[in-house]
Design an enzyme around this catalytic site. Structure first.
Site, PDB file in Angstrom:
ATOM      1  N   ASP A 151       1.986  -0.540   8.650  1.00 12.02           N
ATOM      2  CA  ASP A 151       2.762  -1.709   8.240  1.00 12.02           C
ATOM      3  C   ASP A 151       3.611  -2.248   9.394  1.00 12.02           C
ATOM      4  O   ASP A 151       3.596  -3.436   9.701  1.00 12.02           O
ATOM      5  CB  ASP A 151       3.663  -1.331   7.055  1.00 12.02           C
ATOM      6  CG  ASP A 151       4.287  -2.545   6.416  1.00 12.02           C
ATOM      7  OD1 ASP A 151       3.584  -3.205   5.631  1.00 12.02           O
ATOM      8  OD2 ASP A 151       5.458  -2.840   6.700  1.00 12.02           O
TER       9      ASP A 151
ATOM     10  N   GLU B 277       2.963  -5.666  11.448  1.00  9.33           N
ATOM     11  CA  GLU B 277       3.973  -6.736  11.536  1.00  9.33           C
ATOM     12  C   GLU B 277       4.214  -7.151  12.980  1.00  9.33           C
ATOM     13  O   GLU B 277       4.301  -8.330  13.294  1.00  9.33           O
ATOM     14  CB  GLU B 277       5.300  -6.240  10.969  1.00  9.33           C
ATOM     15  CG  GLU B 277       5.383  -6.307   9.478  1.00  9.33           C
ATOM     16  CD  GLU B 277       6.664  -5.660   8.990  1.00  9.33           C
ATOM     17  OE1 GLU B 277       6.834  -5.599   7.790  1.00  9.33           O
ATOM     18  OE2 GLU B 277       7.483  -5.208   9.829  1.00  9.33           O
TER      19      GLU B 277
ATOM     20  N   LYS C  17       0.861  -1.180   0.000  1.00  7.88           N
ATOM     21  CA  LYS C  17       0.000   0.000   0.000  1.00  7.88           C
ATOM     22  C   LYS C  17       0.899   1.232   0.000  1.00  7.88           C
ATOM     23  O   LYS C  17       1.935   1.236   0.635  1.00  7.88           O
ATOM     24  CB  LYS C  17      -0.929   0.014   1.199  1.00  7.88           C
ATOM     25  CG  LYS C  17      -0.257  -0.448   2.473  1.00  7.88           C
ATOM     26  CD  LYS C  17      -1.270  -0.672   3.566  1.00  7.88           C
ATOM     27  CE  LYS C  17      -0.751  -1.322   4.805  1.00  7.88           C
ATOM     28  NZ  LYS C  17       0.614  -1.495   5.045  1.00  7.88           N
TER      29      LYS C  17
HETATM   30  N1  LIG Z   1       5.971  -3.329   1.593  1.00 11.21           N
HETATM   31  C1  LIG Z   1       6.357  -4.579   1.566  1.00 11.21           C
HETATM   32  O1  LIG Z   1       5.605  -5.538   1.518  1.00 11.21           O
HETATM   33  C2  LIG Z   1       7.765  -4.836   1.598  1.00 11.21           C
HETATM   34  C3  LIG Z   1       8.197  -6.125   1.655  1.00 11.21           C
HETATM   35  C4  LIG Z   1       9.521  -6.318   1.716  1.00 11.21           C
HETATM   36  C5  LIG Z   1      10.331  -5.216   1.697  1.00 11.21           C
HETATM   37  N2  LIG Z   1       9.870  -4.001   1.654  1.00 11.21           N
HETATM   38  C6  LIG Z   1      10.742  -2.849   1.651  1.00 11.21           C
HETATM   39  O2  LIG Z   1      11.580  -2.931   0.513  1.00 11.21           O
HETATM   40  C7  LIG Z   1      12.869  -2.417   0.855  1.00 11.21           C
HETATM   41  C8  LIG Z   1      13.903  -3.505   0.591  1.00 11.21           C
HETATM   42  O3  LIG Z   1      13.654  -4.616   1.415  1.00 11.21           O
HETATM   43  P1  LIG Z   1      14.168  -6.078   1.038  1.00 11.21           P
HETATM   44  O4  LIG Z   1      13.511  -7.000   2.015  1.00 11.21           O
HETATM   45  O5  LIG Z   1      14.009  -6.312  -0.408  1.00 11.21           O
HETATM   46  O6  LIG Z   1      15.720  -5.955   1.274  1.00 11.21           O
HETATM   47  P2  LIG Z   1      16.614  -6.389   2.526  1.00 11.21           P
HETATM   48  O7  LIG Z   1      16.729  -7.885   2.502  1.00 11.21           O
HETATM   49  O8  LIG Z   1      16.138  -5.751   3.758  1.00 11.21           O
HETATM   50  O9  LIG Z   1      17.992  -5.728   2.090  1.00 11.21           O
HETATM   51  C9  LIG Z   1      18.781  -6.374   1.151  1.00 11.21           C
HETATM   52  C10 LIG Z   1      19.585  -5.432   0.312  1.00 11.21           C
HETATM   53  O10 LIG Z   1      20.100  -4.356   1.091  1.00 11.21           O
HETATM   54  C11 LIG Z   1      21.475  -4.195   0.731  1.00 11.21           C
HETATM   55  N3  LIG Z   1      22.220  -3.542   1.807  1.00 11.21           N
HETATM   56  C12 LIG Z   1      22.222  -3.847   3.122  1.00 11.21           C
HETATM   57  N4  LIG Z   1      23.060  -3.011   3.787  1.00 11.21           N
HETATM   58  C13 LIG Z   1      23.586  -2.176   2.866  1.00 11.21           C
HETATM   59  C14 LIG Z   1      24.479  -1.086   2.933  1.00 11.21           C
HETATM   60  N5  LIG Z   1      25.006  -0.696   4.077  1.00 11.21           N
HETATM   61  N6  LIG Z   1      24.786  -0.450   1.780  1.00 11.21           N
HETATM   62  C15 LIG Z   1      24.239  -0.824   0.608  1.00 11.21           C
HETATM   63  N7  LIG Z   1      23.369  -1.846   0.476  1.00 11.21           N
HETATM   64  C16 LIG Z   1      23.051  -2.513   1.591  1.00 11.21           C
HETATM   65  C17 LIG Z   1      21.938  -5.618   0.535  1.00 11.21           C
HETATM   66  O11 LIG Z   1      23.146  -5.584  -0.170  1.00 11.21           O
HETATM   67  P3  LIG Z   1      23.942  -6.906  -0.581  1.00 11.21           P
HETATM   68  O12 LIG Z   1      23.133  -7.454  -1.723  1.00 11.21           O
HETATM   69  O13 LIG Z   1      25.252  -6.411  -0.959  1.00 11.21           O
HETATM   70  O14 LIG Z   1      23.924  -7.786   0.627  1.00 11.21           O
HETATM   71  C18 LIG Z   1      20.771  -6.202  -0.233  1.00 11.21           C
HETATM   72  O15 LIG Z   1      20.904  -5.948  -1.609  1.00 11.21           O
HETATM   73  C19 LIG Z   1      12.771  -1.995   2.319  1.00 11.21           C
HETATM   74  O16 LIG Z   1      12.428  -0.638   2.373  1.00 11.21           O
HETATM   75  C20 LIG Z   1      11.637  -2.842   2.848  1.00 11.21           C
HETATM   76  O17 LIG Z   1      10.982  -2.306   3.983  1.00 11.21           O
HETATM   77  C21 LIG Z   1       8.602  -3.780   1.586  1.00 11.21           C
END
Ligand SMILES: NC(=O)c1ccc[n+]([C@@H]2O[C@H](COP(=O)([O-])OP(=O)(O)OC[C@H]3O[C@@H](n4cnc5c(N)ncnc54)[C@H](OP(=O)(O)O)[C@@H]3O)[C@@H](O)[C@H]2O)c1
Length: 449
Positions: free
Chosen positions: A288, A292, A249
């Site tokens: 959200d 959670e 959302k």
């Molecule tokens: N609304 C939703 O349903 C939903 C669901 C999931 C996520 N999200 C949002 O989507 C976004 C991404 O979440 P995610 O779950 O896909 O990812 P995540 O697993 O939380 O993060 C993974 C990514 O972050 C990178 N990362 C971590 N520390 C870093 C740093 N210091 N510098 C640069 N990159 C770094 C990692 O790099 P490496 O690849 O190098 O390890 C990896 O590519 C967040 O804002 C999350 O809240 C939303």
């Protein structure tokens, strides 16, 4: 999100107790009967009024003590704001949900031809990060744009030395084709930057991200977490970029050139979302993160752990206790609620089962509400966001302290038993309805409404 699971989980599991409740809520069946007398009741609609009734400021009407009533008195609910939006590219439809009008855009492949118009002026979309969102969003965007015959480049940006480079290459993003590169070069070369690194990394790197973005470019988020963090510091997004979000959302809040809504809608349609509706980033992160903590990551795990201990301490075999907790909640109760509603869980019980349900419901409702209030306050006042950021820093060497990696959830006695149980019985066994577990679970769901 995974970073934050441990804090929410422990706070809730610690709080649910089965001692005498401080104030007993009206039994589930009585409340329903009373509601049925006072208004024409469609039971699927009674669950919300039930809570409104419990939270009345006139305790005598329910026969409860003033102490109990004031413990759970609800804050005045602000009238929900009208979340309308304008789009010059997509067709907006009005839907009425729970007597509120909302506006949606229905997605679908038939809208892909509108993507070039929605993304007008955008030559490169930078997808920053390769966690759960990055790969899915980048590949869907690339495929949808190709179908729309658009020449917009979708480029992945990763930190130096990232192990995700190999995975991104395997998905067809390469340095040679200009679709994979360094995080900062990708941020500064993109017209739309989808910041999909972890929330903790966003909090630690937002200044650098903002300073690398082109003026008048657009920042895309998939969570309102960064807004919550900025708010807790008294800061805001830079004024020379648009900020949009496409989450399960959410889109908003700032728009430098009047095109942000159509870009957000284009992004959502290109991801394959069946419906897109408007909300604000602030509402998004509060609902959200609270959701959670209240259900997904915290409460359900807390409930199954505490019920498992209760049942086994009272002599139930470990295997049966696992079945009557984890399997029951993830199986028949979830299926019943999602197909027939919460009341169907109660109605499907025998008379004795209903009594047991009510005992469990009454014992759990107020403790659940108490801890949910704490969770909500922590989210709303920024403490939860701060604790997620601090917990995220434990994963790296920090100020002379060694890295402290996140523990695995499946190491407790209950999950070990579960491993054994799952390996020795057929899949798809939904098990019988277990009334006590049902009462606790439904009380938690109701306390959150
Ligand atoms: N609304 C939703 O349903 C939903 C669901 C999931 C996520 N999200 C949002 O989507 C976004 C991404 O979440 P995610 O779950 O896909 O990812 P995540 O697993 O939380 O993060 C993974 C990514 O972050 C990178 N990362 C971590 N520390 C870093 C740093 N210091 N510098 C640069 N990159 C770094 C990692 O790099 P490496 O690849 O190098 O390890 C990896 O590519 C967040 O804002 C999350 O809240 C939303």
């Amino acid at each position: 999100m995974s970073l934050s699971s441990s804090s929410g989980q422990s706070s809730l599991s610690g709080a649910i107790s089965f001692g005498p409740p401080v104030a007993t809520p009206p039994p589930f069946s009585e409340t329903l009967k009373r509601l049925a007398k006072t208004r024409s009741v469609n039971f699927s609609k009674t669950l919300k009024p039930l809570i409104a009734h419990v939270s009345t400021s006139n305790p005598s009407s329910t026969g409860r003590s003033a102490v109990g009533a004031s413990m759970v008195s609800m804050p005045a609910v602000k009238p929900s704001m009208l979340l309308d939006f304008e789009t010059s590219v997509f067709k907006k439809e009005k839907v009425t949900l729970a007597a509120h009008d909302e506006y949606i855009v229905k997605g679908g492949r038939d809208l892909f031809h509108l993507l070039p118009d929605a993304f007008k002026g955008i030559k490169q979309i930078g997808v920053i990060g390769w966690g759960s969102q990055g790969p899915a969003q980048a590949q869907n965007l690339r495929d949808s744009l190709a179908e729309a015959k658009s020449d917009i480049v979708v480029k992945i940006g990763l930190r130096k030395g990232s192990r995700s480079f190999a995975e991104a290459r395997a998905a067809g993003f390469t340095e040679e084709s200009g679709t994979l590169g360094d995080i900062w070069e990708t941020v500064s070369g993109s017209d739309l930057v989808l910041l999909l690194v972890s929330d903790a990394a966003q909090a630690d790197n937002y200044e650098k991200v903002f300073s690398h973005m082109k003026p008048n470019s657009t920042l895309g988020l998939s969570h309102g977490f960064l807004l919550g963090h900025l708010q807790s510091l008294g800061l805001d997004f830079p004024k020379n970029i648009s900020v949009i979000a496409v989450c399960p959302k959410g889109m908003g809040p700032s728009d430098v050139d009047g095109r942000a809504t159509d870009v957000a809608l284009g992004w959502s349609v290109a991801l394959g979302s069946p419906f897109t509706f408007a909300t604000t980033l602030e509402q998004e992160y509060k609902s959200d993160i609270f959701g959670e903590r209240g259900i997904l990551l915290g409460a359900v795990h807390g409930i199954v752990e505490s019920l498992f201990r209760r049942y086994t301490e009272n002599g139930m075999s470990e295997g049966l206790a696992y079945k009557n907790t984890v399997e029951y909640i993830t199986g028949i109760i979830s299926r019943t609620i999602s197909t027939k509603g919460m009341l169907a869980v109660y109605n499907s019980l025998s008379e004795d089962g209903k009594k047991e349900f009510e005992v469990a419901y009454s014992a759990s409702y107020y403790p659940c509400m108490d801890i949910l209030y704490e969770c909500y306050d922590d989210v709303a006042n920024g403490s939860e966001i701060q604790s997620v950021i601090l917990a995220g820093r434990h994963f790296y060497e920090n100020g002379g302290l060694p890295a402290f990696l996140m523990g695995k959830i499946d190491q407790t006695r209950m999950w070990k038993v579960g491993e054994r149980v799952r390996s020795t019985r057929p899949e798809g066994d939904l098990g019988p309805l277990y009334p006590f577990t049902a009462g606790v679970f439904v009380a938690l769901m109701m306390a959150q409404v």
